[in-house]
Design a protein around this motif. Structure first.
Motif, PDB file in Angstrom:
ATOM      1  N   LEU A 176       0.820  -1.206   0.000  1.00 34.60           N
ATOM      2  CA  LEU A 176       0.000   0.000   0.000  1.00 34.60           C
ATOM      3  C   LEU A 176       0.857   1.261   0.000  1.00 34.60           C
ATOM      4  CD1 LEU A 176      -2.875  -1.082   2.410  1.00 34.60           C
ATOM      5  CD2 LEU A 176      -2.688  -1.322  -0.075  1.00 34.60           C
ATOM      6  N   GLU A 227       0.860   3.912  -3.122  1.00 34.67           N
ATOM      7  CA  GLU A 227       0.390   5.266  -2.838  1.00 34.67           C
ATOM      8  C   GLU A 227       1.478   6.294  -3.111  1.00 34.67           C
ATOM      9  OE1 GLU A 227      -1.536   7.916   0.833  1.00 34.67           O
ATOM     10  OE2 GLU A 227      -0.957   5.815   1.167  1.00 34.67           O
ATOM     11  N   GLN A 240      -2.210   2.909  -9.755  1.00 36.44           N
ATOM     12  CA  GLN A 240      -3.467   2.185  -9.654  1.00 36.44           C
ATOM     13  C   GLN A 240      -3.236   0.753 -10.124  1.00 36.44           C
ATOM     14  OE1 GLN A 240      -5.986   4.560 -12.246  1.00 36.44           O
ATOM     15  NE2 GLN A 240      -7.076   5.412 -10.481  1.00 36.44           N
ATOM     16  N   LEU A 270      -8.894  -1.688  -9.151  1.00 34.48           N
ATOM     17  CA  LEU A 270      -9.072  -2.587  -8.010  1.00 34.48           C
ATOM     18  C   LEU A 270      -8.538  -1.958  -6.725  1.00 34.48           C
ATOM     19  CD1 LEU A 270      -7.815  -5.887  -9.709  1.00 34.48           C
ATOM     20  CD2 LEU A 270     -10.176  -5.052  -9.558  1.00 34.48           C
ATOM     21  N   ASP A 271      -9.014  -2.461  -5.618  1.00 35.26           N
ATOM     22  CA  ASP A 271      -8.478  -2.061  -4.312  1.00 35.26           C
ATOM     23  C   ASP A 271      -7.233  -2.911  -4.040  1.00 35.26           C
ATOM     24  OD1 ASP A 271      -7.848  -1.511  -1.705  1.00 35.26           O
ATOM     25  OD2 ASP A 271      -9.834  -2.004  -0.886  1.00 35.26           O
ATOM     26  N   PRO A 272      -6.043  -2.296  -3.979  1.00 35.49           N
ATOM     27  CA  PRO A 272      -4.817  -3.081  -3.808  1.00 35.49           C
ATOM     28  C   PRO A 272      -4.777  -3.854  -2.494  1.00 35.49           C
ATOM     29  CG  PRO A 272      -4.364  -0.738  -3.548  1.00 35.49           C
ATOM     30  CD  PRO A 272      -5.762  -0.852  -4.079  1.00 35.49           C
ATOM     31  N   ALA A 273      -5.563  -3.430  -1.508  1.00 35.24           N
ATOM     32  CA  ALA A 273      -5.574  -4.130  -0.213  1.00 35.24           C
ATOM     33  C   ALA A 273      -6.220  -5.506  -0.326  1.00 35.24           C
ATOM     34  CB  ALA A 273      -6.305  -3.286   0.830  1.00 35.24           C
ATOM     35  N   THR A 274      -6.986  -5.728  -1.391  1.00 32.53           N
ATOM     36  CA  THR A 274      -7.670  -7.021  -1.550  1.00 32.53           C
ATOM     37  C   THR A 274      -6.829  -8.039  -2.327  1.00 32.53           C
ATOM     38  OG1 THR A 274      -8.733  -6.355  -3.638  1.00 32.53           O
ATOM     39  CG2 THR A 274      -9.884  -5.813  -1.578  1.00 32.53           C
TER      40      THR A 274
END
Length: 474
Positions: free
Chosen positions: A318, A322, A327, A336-340
């Motif tokens: 993350l 960031e 992205q 997509l949400d990178p945390a997933t």
């Protein structure tokens, strides 16, 4: 005889060139001699006299065998057309892997020019009228003549790094390469050091007057190879000259790592570039710039993503994404949400994602991208890292071409950019975050030539020998 020849030439001028009539060289000894003399000087034009009816001309001069006058005049006519077409448009194929425009010079007038020159009694002037008329071309011919003058001198390799008159091979090579006008075996050290600086400048090296290994390597390159480099580049410049008479063109040379914007016989713009490293080379190609993108995204090539970014992302996913303003997208382009994402399970063979760096002043493409079709994912773009432009050998990229003053070039291509580019750099960065990616289609596409020529002009139109960074010239 002259009366009938004049009548014949007049009729020939009135006939359409498609019929391919031969010119009566055998009965016109004066113009035949002019033609033969021009063929004999072919090397000074970067051409090879053996390509132009060489054996036939020798046979004519020696009166060998029975002469088939019709066949010989056809051969001489075809050789003359080929020679003067090569003078005007060049004689070699360009070293490109992709040609998106298939440009062919409009060479149909060459035969008519020969006939007209004969009718006017000006055949001896024809080559000078057909060849390019700009400073770069003149400098190419000047450098070529210098090397042709001494190409047959036997000069031993330079093995000593002594910069004094005892280093005879060094003095011989200076003279052979045209760095000195005379061969002075008693030259003092100051004179030799100044001559060495001239050589270093020609090889795009630091002009420190020191006979370092890299300088020795360049000096020891055989003169015949240098001549080959010059001939190839000279003919490439002729070919470029023909299209730049019709429209504006952008020319990037990879070994020189420079860019010219050309039209007619003028250099409209010049700047330095950064091109691909030896292990991630820039591919020579011909295409057309069709749009300018302000504040572009950087769609990270897959190889770079998995080989360079992924190992760093795994350390701190993350934070890294960031900080770099990246992205993560799936194959459909959905963000997509990178945390997933289970980053530790990904590798070079298993990476079903695409990384995209958002626009901004820290974007790897800078604030401007010049877009053109390329099968190699290549483009011209800005960069936030300007310090690399200060190097002589500017081979640092993954294959794309970073352009030093790309904002000036972009403004010349698309005047609509002026309201954005006239702002101070800080203001431009603010606009990037406010506006997002802006696309400016060009009203007229601009031909782009990304070439590989070791002998090439610099910003002062002087011909230099650059590093054969990809080892393409054998």
């Amino acid at each position: 005889m002259k009366y009938w020849l004049a009548i014949w030439v007049l009729l020939l001028c009135l006939l359409p060139p498609a019929q391919g009539q031969s010119i009566p060289w055998l009965s016109d000894s004066a113009n035949r001699q002019i033609l033969c003399d021009e063929f004999a000087r072919a090397s000074l034009y970067g051409l090879d006299e053996h390509d132009y009816a060489y054996k036939t001309i020798i046979a004519i001069h020696a009166n060998v065998g029975r002469i088939d006058s019709a066949a010989i005049e056809r051969e001489l006519t075809n050789a003359a057309i080929a020679f003067y077409a090569d003078i005007a448009y060049g004689s070699v194929e360009n070293r490109v892997s992709y040609d998106g425009i298939s440009y062919q010079p409009r060479s149909t007038h060459v035969r008519d020019s020969i006939v007209a020159a004969i009718a006017e009694g000006r055949l001896a002037d024809l080559a000078g009228r057909l060849e390019p008329h700009n400073q770069v071309y003149a400098e190419f011919k000047k450098r070529l003549a210098l090397l042709e003058r001494h190409k047959n001198r036997l000069v031993p390799p330079i093995s000593s790094n002594l910069l004094d008159s005892t280093n005879r091979p060094l003095l011989e090579r200076f003279y052979q390469l045209g760095f000195t006008d005379t061969l002075d075996y008693a030259a003092d050290e100051d004179t030799l050091r100044n001559t060495l600086r001239i050589a270093q400048r020609t090889f795009e090296m630091m002009e420190d007057g020191k006979l370092r290994p890299g300088v020795l390597e360049e000096l020891n390159i055989p003169v015949e190879k240098r001549l080959y480099e010059l001939r190839h580049a000279l003919n490439t410049w002729r070919w470029l000259n023909s299209i730049q008479q019709e429209q504006k063109v952008i020319v990037v040379d990879i070994p020189a790592a420079n860019l010219f914007y050309l039209h007619k016989d003028s250099v409209l713009f010049y700047t330095r570039c950064i091109v691909g490293k030896a292990n991630t080379p820039t591919t020579p190609l011909i295409s057309q710039v069709h749009e300018v993108i302000l504040f572009p995204y950087w769609n990270v090539p897959h190889d770079i993503a998995v080989r360079e970014l992924l190992p760093a992302i795994k350390d701190a996913p993350l934070d890294y994404l960031e900080y770099g303003n990246y992205q993560v997208l799936d194959k459909t382009g959905k963000v997509l949400d990178p945390a997933t994402i289970k980053w530790q399970q990904l590798n070079k063979g298993n990476f079903p994602y695409r990384l995209r760096q958002l626009f901004g002043c820290d974007n790897s493409l800078g604030i401007i991208k010049l877009n053109f079709f390329s099968p190699y994912s290549t483009y011209l773009h800005d960069t936030p890292n300007k310090s690399y432009f200060l190097f002589n050998g500017r081979y640092f990229s993954h294959g794309c071409i970073r352009v030093e003053n790309v904002d000036s070039l972009a403004a010349m291509l698309e005047p609509g950019l002026h309201p954005f580019l006239e702002n101070a750099p800080a203001r431009v960065c603010e606009l990037a975050s406010d506006k997002g990616q802006l696309i400016f289609p060009l009203k007229q596409k601009v031909p782009l030539f990304i070439l590989y020529e070791v002998a090439w002009p610099d910003n002062k139109s002087e011909i230099r020998f650059y590093d054969d960074v990809y080892n393409k010239v054998k």
